[in-house]
Design a protein around this motif. Structure first.
Motif, PDB file in Angstrom:
ATOM      1  N   UNK A 268       0.796  -1.228   0.000  1.00 59.74           N
ATOM      2  CA  UNK A 268       0.000   0.000   0.000  1.00 59.74           C
ATOM      3  C   UNK A 268       0.836   1.290   0.000  1.00 59.74           C
ATOM      4  N   UNK A 269       1.884   1.397   0.839  1.00 58.52           N
ATOM      5  CA  UNK A 269       2.706   2.627   0.772  1.00 58.52           C
ATOM      6  C   UNK A 269       3.327   2.846  -0.603  1.00 58.52           C
ATOM      7  N   UNK A 270       3.783   1.760  -1.231  1.00 62.12           N
ATOM      8  CA  UNK A 270       4.365   1.866  -2.566  1.00 62.12           C
ATOM      9  C   UNK A 270       3.312   2.320  -3.572  1.00 62.12           C
ATOM     10  N   UNK A 271       2.115   1.716  -3.504  1.00 63.24           N
ATOM     11  CA  UNK A 271       1.042   2.095  -4.423  1.00 63.24           C
ATOM     12  C   UNK A 271       0.659   3.561  -4.231  1.00 63.24           C
ATOM     13  N   UNK A 272       0.532   3.987  -2.965  1.00 63.12           N
ATOM     14  CA  UNK A 272       0.167   5.382  -2.678  1.00 63.12           C
ATOM     15  C   UNK A 272       1.228   6.338  -3.207  1.00 63.12           C
ATOM     16  N   UNK A 273       2.498   5.992  -3.008  1.00 64.61           N
ATOM     17  CA  UNK A 273       3.592   6.841  -3.490  1.00 64.61           C
ATOM     18  C   UNK A 273       3.615   6.894  -5.016  1.00 64.61           C
ATOM     19  N   UNK A 274       3.351   5.754  -5.665  1.00 61.25           N
ATOM     20  CA  UNK A 274       3.332   5.718  -7.130  1.00 61.25           C
ATOM     21  C   UNK A 274       2.217   6.594  -7.680  1.00 61.25           C
ATOM     22  N   UNK A 275       1.051   6.535  -7.048  1.00 62.56           N
ATOM     23  CA  UNK A 275      -0.071   7.372  -7.491  1.00 62.56           C
ATOM     24  C   UNK A 275       0.257   8.850  -7.265  1.00 62.56           C
ATOM     25  N   UNK A 276       0.821   9.169  -6.093  1.00 57.08           N
ATOM     26  CA  UNK A 276       1.150  10.562  -5.782  1.00 57.08           C
ATOM     27  C   UNK A 276       2.195  11.112  -6.738  1.00 57.08           C
ATOM     28  N   UNK A 277       3.237  10.341  -7.009  1.00 58.03           N
ATOM     29  CA  UNK A 277       4.286  10.842  -7.905  1.00 58.03           C
ATOM     30  C   UNK A 277       3.774  10.912  -9.338  1.00 58.03           C
ATOM     31  N   UNK A 278       2.807  10.050  -9.670  1.00 62.68           N
ATOM     32  CA  UNK A 278       2.165  10.127 -10.975  1.00 62.68           C
ATOM     33  C   UNK A 278       1.347  11.405 -11.120  1.00 62.68           C
ATOM     34  N   UNK A 279       0.674  11.802 -10.034  1.00 58.72           N
ATOM     35  CA  UNK A 279      -0.091  13.057 -10.060  1.00 58.72           C
ATOM     36  C   UNK A 279       0.845  14.242 -10.262  1.00 58.72           C
ATOM     37  N   UNK A 280       1.989  14.218  -9.580  1.00 58.92           N
ATOM     38  CA  UNK A 280       2.995  15.272  -9.782  1.00 58.92           C
ATOM     39  C   UNK A 280       3.403  15.326 -11.256  1.00 58.92           C
ATOM     40  N   UNK A 281       3.639  14.145 -11.841  1.00 61.61           N
ATOM     41  CA  UNK A 281       4.011  14.088 -13.252  1.00 61.61           C
ATOM     42  C   UNK A 281       2.904  14.583 -14.166  1.00 61.61           C
ATOM     43  N   UNK A 282       1.641  14.246 -13.826  1.00 57.96           N
ATOM     44  CA  UNK A 282       0.510  14.675 -14.655  1.00 57.96           C
ATOM     45  C   UNK A 282       0.389  16.194 -14.668  1.00 57.96           C
ATOM     46  N   UNK A 283       0.532  16.800 -13.490  1.00 61.05           N
ATOM     47  CA  UNK A 283       0.469  18.259 -13.406  1.00 61.05           C
ATOM     48  C   UNK A 283       1.609  18.876 -14.216  1.00 61.05           C
ATOM     49  N   UNK A 284       2.795  18.292 -14.102  1.00 56.82           N
ATOM     50  CA  UNK A 284       3.963  18.815 -14.810  1.00 56.82           C
ATOM     51  C   UNK A 284       3.808  18.658 -16.321  1.00 56.82           C
TER      52      UNK A 284
ATOM     53  N   UNK B 170      10.033  22.671  -6.144  1.00 58.77           N
ATOM     54  CA  UNK B 170       8.822  21.987  -5.689  1.00 58.77           C
ATOM     55  C   UNK B 170       8.664  20.597  -6.298  1.00 58.77           C
ATOM     56  N   UNK B 171       9.051  20.448  -7.558  1.00 62.29           N
ATOM     57  CA  UNK B 171       8.929  19.148  -8.219  1.00 62.29           C
ATOM     58  C   UNK B 171       9.816  18.108  -7.541  1.00 62.29           C
ATOM     59  N   UNK B 172      11.071  18.470  -7.290  1.00 63.38           N
ATOM     60  CA  UNK B 172      11.986  17.527  -6.655  1.00 63.38           C
ATOM     61  C   UNK B 172      11.586  17.261  -5.203  1.00 63.38           C
ATOM     62  N   UNK B 173      11.061  18.270  -4.525  1.00 62.12           N
ATOM     63  CA  UNK B 173      10.624  18.075  -3.138  1.00 62.12           C
ATOM     64  C   UNK B 173       9.480  17.071  -3.061  1.00 62.12           C
ATOM     65  N   UNK B 174       8.526  17.198  -3.966  1.00 63.65           N
ATOM     66  CA  UNK B 174       7.391  16.266  -3.989  1.00 63.65           C
ATOM     67  C   UNK B 174       7.848  14.853  -4.350  1.00 63.65           C
ATOM     68  N   UNK B 175       8.769  14.760  -5.303  1.00 68.57           N
ATOM     69  CA  UNK B 175       9.311  13.450  -5.671  1.00 68.57           C
ATOM     70  C   UNK B 175      10.060  12.829  -4.494  1.00 68.57           C
ATOM     71  N   UNK B 176      10.847  13.647  -3.803  1.00 64.13           N
ATOM     72  CA  UNK B 176      11.611  13.154  -2.651  1.00 64.13           C
ATOM     73  C   UNK B 176      10.681  12.662  -1.554  1.00 64.13           C
TER      74      UNK B 176
END
Length: 336
Positions: free
Chosen positions: A79-95, A104-110
């Motif tokens: 679950x943590x991996x799935x949640x992180x993958x979805x969150x980082x995907x959202x960051x990518x979608x916005x970008x 901000x992009x690197x902070x969210x990825x980190x």
């Protein structure tokens, strides 16, 4: 065929079909809202929709979750991996739609990578002699770099397929022999299948859609986690050999740009695989050579696991390094 082999085939085929159907469904929407227009750093010539990574990640996570539906502990572990993958995907979608500034992009990825690293079991270490906090810090930095290098390398049609499919399916095969646990084995199989389903839409010369950052970032996170699981099982050399081409191309390019005092955080066209297309190689030739190199690295990784020898690991890593160096040098010079 064993039961595990049947499950792997089902995971691969289900993810491939699911990804293909979802990509086809999403394409009109992506063409309207997420169009990648060519610029000086692009490898494509016409405006092309991006964002098919949504389908790749959705198919991967759905198939993996279904495979572990009857095993609550395994699903909770993921679950943590799935949640992180979805969150980082959202960051990518916005970008993809409206670029985010670097910090901000690197902070969210980190943050996403950090969640995955923090949630690793405390009794699992690659180097037990190191303090746990030091190894976890190193893993966080390495994970952030790996996520971004996968994104950096997604600059040609089929490039992520040429890298991702050999690596993921090799990890799945390793799982059949007990080199990785069922979780990374099935996740890798699902990710490999999803990339296969994406491939027909991304053919060189006639690509209808790109992954986008919404795909390349979470793919890097998921792939990095699978490789980490291989390393945690004691197969560090194999985990290093499998992605060696990507590691070498991205890291050497970054170092070269830093030494030349370029703004290395900006998009560019100076990776070895990009220089290859400027040097007379067709896109199909580049991705074919990368895929063949990855298959050879997979054989070396398999030999490392089978031999279980520090001396053999040194020889195999040297062989892999020589193989990758030869390809990079070939890309860096005009095609004969």
């Amino acid at each position: 065929m064993t039961g595990s082999g049947v499950v792997l085939l089902l995971a691969i085929s289900s993810a491939a079909v699911g990804c293909a159907l979802l990509t086809w469904t999403l394409m009109p929407l992506l063409a309207r809202y997420a169009l990648a227009r060519p610029n000086a750093r692009s490898s494509h010539k016409t405006p092309t929709p991006q964002g098919a990574g949504i389908a790749v990640i959705a198919a991967t996570l759905a198939v993996t979750a279904i495979a572990f539906a009857s095993s609550a502990p395994a699903l909770l572990e993921l679950l943590p991996l799935f949640a992180a993958a979805i969150a980082i995907g959202i960051v990518g979608a916005v970008d993809d739609i409206r670029p985010i500034s670097v910090l901000p992009r690197f902070a969210l990825q980190a943050l996403c990578v950090g969640v995955v690293v923090v949630c690793l079991p405390a009794d699992q270490q690659i180097v037990p002699a190191l303090p746990l906090w030091l190894e976890r810090t190193a893993l966080g930095i390495a994970g952030l770099w790996f996520v971004n290098l996968v994104n950096f390398m997604d600059g040609l049609d089929w490039m992520t397929v040429a890298e991702g499919v050999p690596v993921t399916l090799t990890l799945a095969v390793f799982g059949l022999f007990g080199a990785v646990s069922p979780s990374p084995m099935l996740l890798a199989a699902a990710l490999g299948g999803a990339l296969i389903g994406f491939a027909p839409f991304n053919r060189p010369g006639s690509a209808k859609v790109f992954l986008g950052d919404v795909g390349s970032l979470p793919i890097g996170l998921l792939l990095g986690w699978c490789l980490l699981q291989l390393a945690l099982q004691g197969h560090v050399a194999a985990a290093f050999l499998l992605p060696l081409y990507y590691l070498a191309d991205s890291t050497l390019t970054l170092l070269r740009r830093m030494l030349q005092r370029e703004r290395f955080w900006l998009a560019h066209r100076s990776h070895f695989y990009q220089r290859a297309t400027d040097n007379g190689f067709s896109v199909r030739e580049v991705v074919r050579l990368v895929c063949l190199t990855n298959l050879a690295l997979a054989v070396l990784a398999g030999a490392s696991i089978a031999l279980e020898s520090i001396a053999a690991d040194g020889v195999l890593i040297a062989m892999g390094g020589a193989l990758v160096a030869a390809l990079l040098m070939r890309f860096a010079h005009r095609k004969a």
